[in-house]
Write a protein that holds these residues in place. Structure first.
Motif, PDB file in Angstrom:
ATOM      1  N   THR A  36       0.930  -1.242   0.212  1.00  0.00           N
ATOM      2  CA  THR A  36       0.043  -0.135  -0.016  1.00  0.00           C
ATOM      3  C   THR A  36       0.912   1.278  -0.058  1.00  0.00           C
ATOM      4  N   GLY A  37       0.157   2.469   0.397  1.00  0.00           N
ATOM      5  CA  GLY A  37       1.190   3.724   0.332  1.00  0.00           C
ATOM      6  C   GLY A  37       0.879   4.401  -0.937  1.00  0.00           C
ATOM      7  N   GLY A 132       7.013  -1.179  -1.731  1.00  0.00           N
ATOM      8  CA  GLY A 132       7.353   0.200  -1.926  1.00  0.00           C
ATOM      9  C   GLY A 132       8.607   0.113  -0.627  1.00  0.00           C
ATOM     10  N   HIS A 138      12.641   0.746   5.190  1.00  0.00           N
ATOM     11  CA  HIS A 138      11.397  -0.434   5.520  1.00  0.00           C
ATOM     12  C   HIS A 138      10.991  -0.968   4.352  1.00  0.00           C
TER      13      HIS A 138
HETATM   14  C1  F6R Z   1       2.729  -0.406   3.062  1.00  0.00           C
HETATM   15  C2  F6R Z   1       4.278  -0.815   2.747  1.00  0.00           C
HETATM   16  C3  F6R Z   1       5.227   0.474   2.851  1.00  0.00           C
HETATM   17  C4  F6R Z   1       5.330   1.549   1.757  1.00  0.00           C
HETATM   18  C5  F6R Z   1       6.312   2.572   2.244  1.00  0.00           C
HETATM   19  C6  F6R Z   1       6.245   3.546   1.053  1.00  0.00           C
HETATM   20  O1  F6R Z   1       2.016  -1.491   2.739  1.00  0.00           O
HETATM   21  O2  F6R Z   1       4.691  -1.679   2.519  1.00  0.00           O
HETATM   22  O3  F6R Z   1       6.609  -0.127   3.060  1.00  0.00           O
HETATM   23  O4  F6R Z   1       5.548   1.169   0.585  1.00  0.00           O
HETATM   24  O5  F6R Z   1       6.085   3.171   3.513  1.00  0.00           O
HETATM   25  O6  F6R Z   1       5.017   4.350   1.498  1.00  0.00           O
HETATM   26  P1  F6R Z   1       4.681   5.607   0.367  1.00  0.00           P
HETATM   27  O7  F6R Z   1       4.404   5.060  -0.895  1.00  0.00           O
HETATM   28  O8  F6R Z   1       3.575   6.417   0.909  1.00  0.00           O
HETATM   29  O9  F6R Z   1       5.837   6.450   0.272  1.00  0.00           O
END
Ligand code: F6R
Length: 248
Positions: A36-37, A132, A138
């Motif tokens: 997600t994100g 992501g 992370h």
């Molecule tokens: C969430 C996840 C996180 C996001 C990361 C980036 O399911 O796996 O690792 O991918 O926090 O988030 P954005 O895209 O909002 O910068």
């Protein structure tokens, strides 16, 4: 690890959606690991378009999301279940029964983590894991320090992650804990596909790709040891790389 640098964010998103589409076409019963994100929102929008315009068929797919906030039921508008239903599952022909996220409101969180690992195992493992990356390094919510052999578990979110995601909660309080697949769970996927876009990811992308493999400092660096990992970047996210050939 293959690093692909695209000239624009839209081109990076397009390539990721295309890789997922090819996976699903080649194996209609694909088990997809999903993320997600904000970065992923346009990937799902593109997949929905492909479903509508090109009849991309998700009817036989199973999905497992990386993570969910502890304490939020799937009906909560800030939960990742809500995000996935709204942006993807409810807009394509996937059977909701075949879509899985950890239950952040489970009464016994340890048992829930074990249940989730078992479900992934019983599905035959993940074919393609979409990822992501957070500014903390992370993947999923494996914050530093994370063990390379970690499996699905409850984690405390890093201050950077809280800072990064608090604006999404508006007036509501963001949870401090999440359930996440572990680093080892992610690396067990047959293929990994990480998308990062924008200047704010440039520093952590450089450490992930060019730095040492250290899940204690940069959990995403573990992807260097995955046999089939593709990292798709736009120019901004790639701007701090020094060694990687600038392939297009
Ligand atoms: C969430 C996840 C996180 C996001 C990361 C980036 O399911 O796996 O690792 O991918 O926090 O988030 P954005 O895209 O909002 O910068």
């Amino acid at each position: 690890m293959e690093v692909v640098i695209q000239p624009s964010t839209a081109a990076a998103v397009e390539l990721v959606a295309e890789i997922i589409a090819r996976e699903v076409q080649a194996k209609p019963r694909s088990v997809l690991g999903l993320a997600t994100g904000r970065t992923m929102e346009s990937v799902y929008a593109r997949l929905v378009q492909k479903h509508r315009a090109e009849r991309l068929d998700f009817s036989n797919c199973q999905t497992f999301n990386l993570d969910e906030y502890v304490g939020l039921p799937g009906t909560d508008k800030h939960s990742y279940r809500h995000y996935m239903n709204r942006l993807f599952f409810n807009q394509v022909n996937i059977d909701l029964q075949n879509t899985h996220l950890p239950h952040g409101d489970a009464p016994n969180l340890a048992a829930e983590c074990e249940r989730y690992e078992r479900l992934i195992h019983d599905a035959g493992g993940i074919d393609l894991q979409l990822l992501g990356i957070g500014q903390s390094g992370h993947i999923g919510f494996n914050e530093p320090p994370s063990e390379a052999n970690s499996r699905t578990r409850v984690v405390v979110l890093a201050p950077e992650t809280i800072r990064q995601n608090t604006p999404l909660f508006g007036a509501d309080k963001m949870p401090s804990h999440a359930i996440t697949m572990g680093v080892e769970t992610i690396l067990a996927a047959k293929k990994c596909l990480l998308l990062a876009t924008g200047k704010s990811k440039a520093g952590i992308i450089q450490r992930t790709i060019e730095g040492p493999v250290t899940t204690n400092n940069v959990p995403a660096s573990a992807l260097q040891s995955h046999p089939h990992c593709t990292i798709v970047l736009d120019e901004a996210a790639a701007s701090a790389l020094t060694k990687v050939p600038r392939k297009r």
